[in-house]
Write an enzyme that holds these catalytic residues in place. Structure first.
Site, PDB file in Angstrom:
ATOM      1  N   ASP A 267      24.765  46.493  81.022  1.00 19.15           N
ATOM      2  CA  ASP A 267      25.985  46.730  81.786  1.00 19.15           C
ATOM      3  C   ASP A 267      27.200  46.561  80.871  1.00 19.15           C
ATOM      4  OD1 ASP A 267      27.580  47.178  84.052  1.00 19.15           O
ATOM      5  OD2 ASP A 267      27.656  45.039  84.554  1.00 19.15           O
TER       6      ASP A 267
ATOM      7  N   GLY B 269      35.304  41.744  90.332  1.00 25.50           N
ATOM      8  CA  GLY B 269      35.770  40.476  90.887  1.00 25.50           C
ATOM      9  C   GLY B 269      36.040  40.603  92.375  1.00 25.50           C
TER      10      GLY B 269
ATOM     11  N   HIS C  71      31.028  50.682  90.491  1.00 26.62           N
ATOM     12  CA  HIS C  71      31.203  49.318  89.991  1.00 26.62           C
ATOM     13  C   HIS C  71      32.136  48.569  90.938  1.00 26.62           C
ATOM     14  CE1 HIS C  71      29.851  49.630  85.551  1.00 26.62           C
ATOM     15  NE2 HIS C  71      29.304  50.624  86.237  1.00 26.62           N
ATOM     16  N   GLY C  72      32.036  47.236  90.939  1.00 28.89           N
ATOM     17  CA  GLY C  72      32.957  46.430  91.732  1.00 28.89           C
ATOM     18  C   GLY C  72      32.649  46.436  93.215  1.00 28.89           C
TER      19      GLY C  72
ATOM     20  N   ASN D 221      26.620  48.598  91.839  1.00 32.89           N
ATOM     21  CA  ASN D 221      26.562  47.386  91.027  1.00 32.89           C
ATOM     22  C   ASN D 221      27.032  46.166  91.810  1.00 32.89           C
ATOM     23  OD1 ASN D 221      25.912  49.188  88.990  1.00 32.89           O
ATOM     24  ND2 ASN D 221      27.319  48.293  87.509  1.00 32.89           N
TER      25      ASN D 221
END
Length: 273
Positions: A79, A174, A201-202, A223
Site C-alpha cells: 500500500d 484518517g 482509499h480513505g 481500503n
C-alpha cells in the site's frame, strides 16, 4: 486466481473486495478470522512503515502461513509504495500486488514511474495499482480538493497499462471531522471511460450507504486502515485501565477480537452490495 483477475471478475458483477492494512500478528489474525467466518476473500496490505516495523520476510511469512491456517482466499499488497525500489523489494519477496503512489508528482512523472513499475511487475504476474488526484494523507489538508479528472484518468491508464487506479472522489486518509460527500457522478464518469479496476482509499468513517453506492458505480477495492489500528489500540487502552494483568497473551486477544468484529461489519458491505 490472480488478484487482477479476481478484481476484474468482481467489477463485472458490480461488487467489491475489502483491503485491510495490518500492523502486527494480532491485527492480521483478527482480519483473517473475520474473512474465515464470513467466507469472504481479503486483500492484506502493508505500508512501507509497517514493513520497517515487522520486517519484510517476517510479514510475508506471517501472511502466507495465516492464509493457509485460516483457509482464506487472499492476496498480499503493498500500500502506498513511495519508490520503485520498495516496489521491487516487495515483488522479489512474493507480493501479489503493489501500489506505486506518484499522486503528488507532476502528471507526466506519475505516468513515467507507474510505467516502470508495470514493466517490472509483468514478469511476476503481479497486480499494479496507482493513484491519480488528491486523497489527503494523514497530516495533510482535507480542505484542499483535487478530484481525479476523467480525461487525465483515461490518458493515464492507456499510457501506463496499470491494472488498478485509486481515484480521488471526496475521501481522505484518517478520520473525518464531518461526513464526506463522495462525488458519485464523477465516479460513474470515470468508470465509463477507463478499463482499470477502481480503488477507494480513505474508507474509514465513510457511511455504509455511500460505500455501497460507490461499489455499485464501479469501485471494486475498498481500503480500510485507520479504523483497524484505532479500534485495536482503543480496546487495549480500555482493558489496561482496569487490569493489572501482565500476560499479553490474555490481553491482546480481546483487542484482536475487536478487529474481527469491525472487519466483519465491513465485509458484509462487500457481501451484500
Amino acid at each position: 486466481m490472480k488478484l487482477k483477475e479476481k478484481m476484474q471478475w468482481l467489477t463485472s458483477r458490480n461488487t467489491g473486495i475489502l483491503a485491510t492494512n495490518f500492523y502486527n500478528l494480532e491485527t492480521l489474525h483478527g482480519e483473517l478470522k473475520a474473512a474465515r467466518e464470513l467466507g469472504q476473500p481479503l486483500i492484506l496490505q502493508l505500508t512501507s512503515s509497517s514493513i520497517d516495523y515487522m520486517g519484510l520476510g517476517t510479514a510475508v511469512n506471517a501472511v502466507r502461513s495465516g492464509l493457509e491456517e485460516y483457509g482464506v482466499e487472499g492476496w498480499l499488497h503493498l500500500d502506498h509504495g513511495g519508490s520503485v525500489e520498495i516496489v521491487q523489494a516487495c515483488l522479489d519477496a512474493g507480493f501479489d500486488s503493489v501500489m506505486i503512489d506518484g499522486s503528488e508528482l507532476p502528471f507526466e512523472e506519475n505516468i513515467r514511474i507507474t510505467k516502470e513499475v508495470v514493466k517490472r511487475a509483468a514478469s511476476y504476474h503481479a497486480n499494479v495499482e496507482a493513484e491519480l488526484g488528491y486523497v489527503a494523507k494523514l497530516g495533510q489538508s482535507v480542505t484542499h480538493t483535487g478530484f481525479t479528472q476523467v480525461a487525465e484518468a483515461k490518458t493515464f491508464v492507456e499510457e501506463t497499462g496499470v491494472d488498478a487506479l485509486a481515484v480521488a472522489i471526496g475521501t481522505s486518509h484518517g478520520f473525518y471531522k464531518e461526513e464526506p460527500a463522495l462525488q458519485f457522478d464523477l465516479l460513474a464518469d470515470i468508470h465509463a471511460h477507463i478499463d482499470a479496476v477502481l480503488v477507494l482509499h480513505g474508507s474509514s468513517g465513510v457511511p455504509e450507504v455511500q460505500l455501497r453506492k460507490a461499489i455499485s458505480l464501479g469501485i471494486c477495492k475498498v481500503n480500510l486502515a485507520t479504523e483497524i489500528k484505532n479500534i485495536f489500540m482503543k480496546t487495549l487502552q480500555t482493558i489496561l485501565r482496569d487490569t493489572q494483568e501482565i500476560d499479553l497473551r490474555k490481553v491482546f486477544p480481546q483487542a484482536t477480537e475487536s478487529v474481527t468484529l469491525l472487519v466483519k461489519e465491513k465485509l458484509l458491505v462487500m457481501q451484500n452490495n
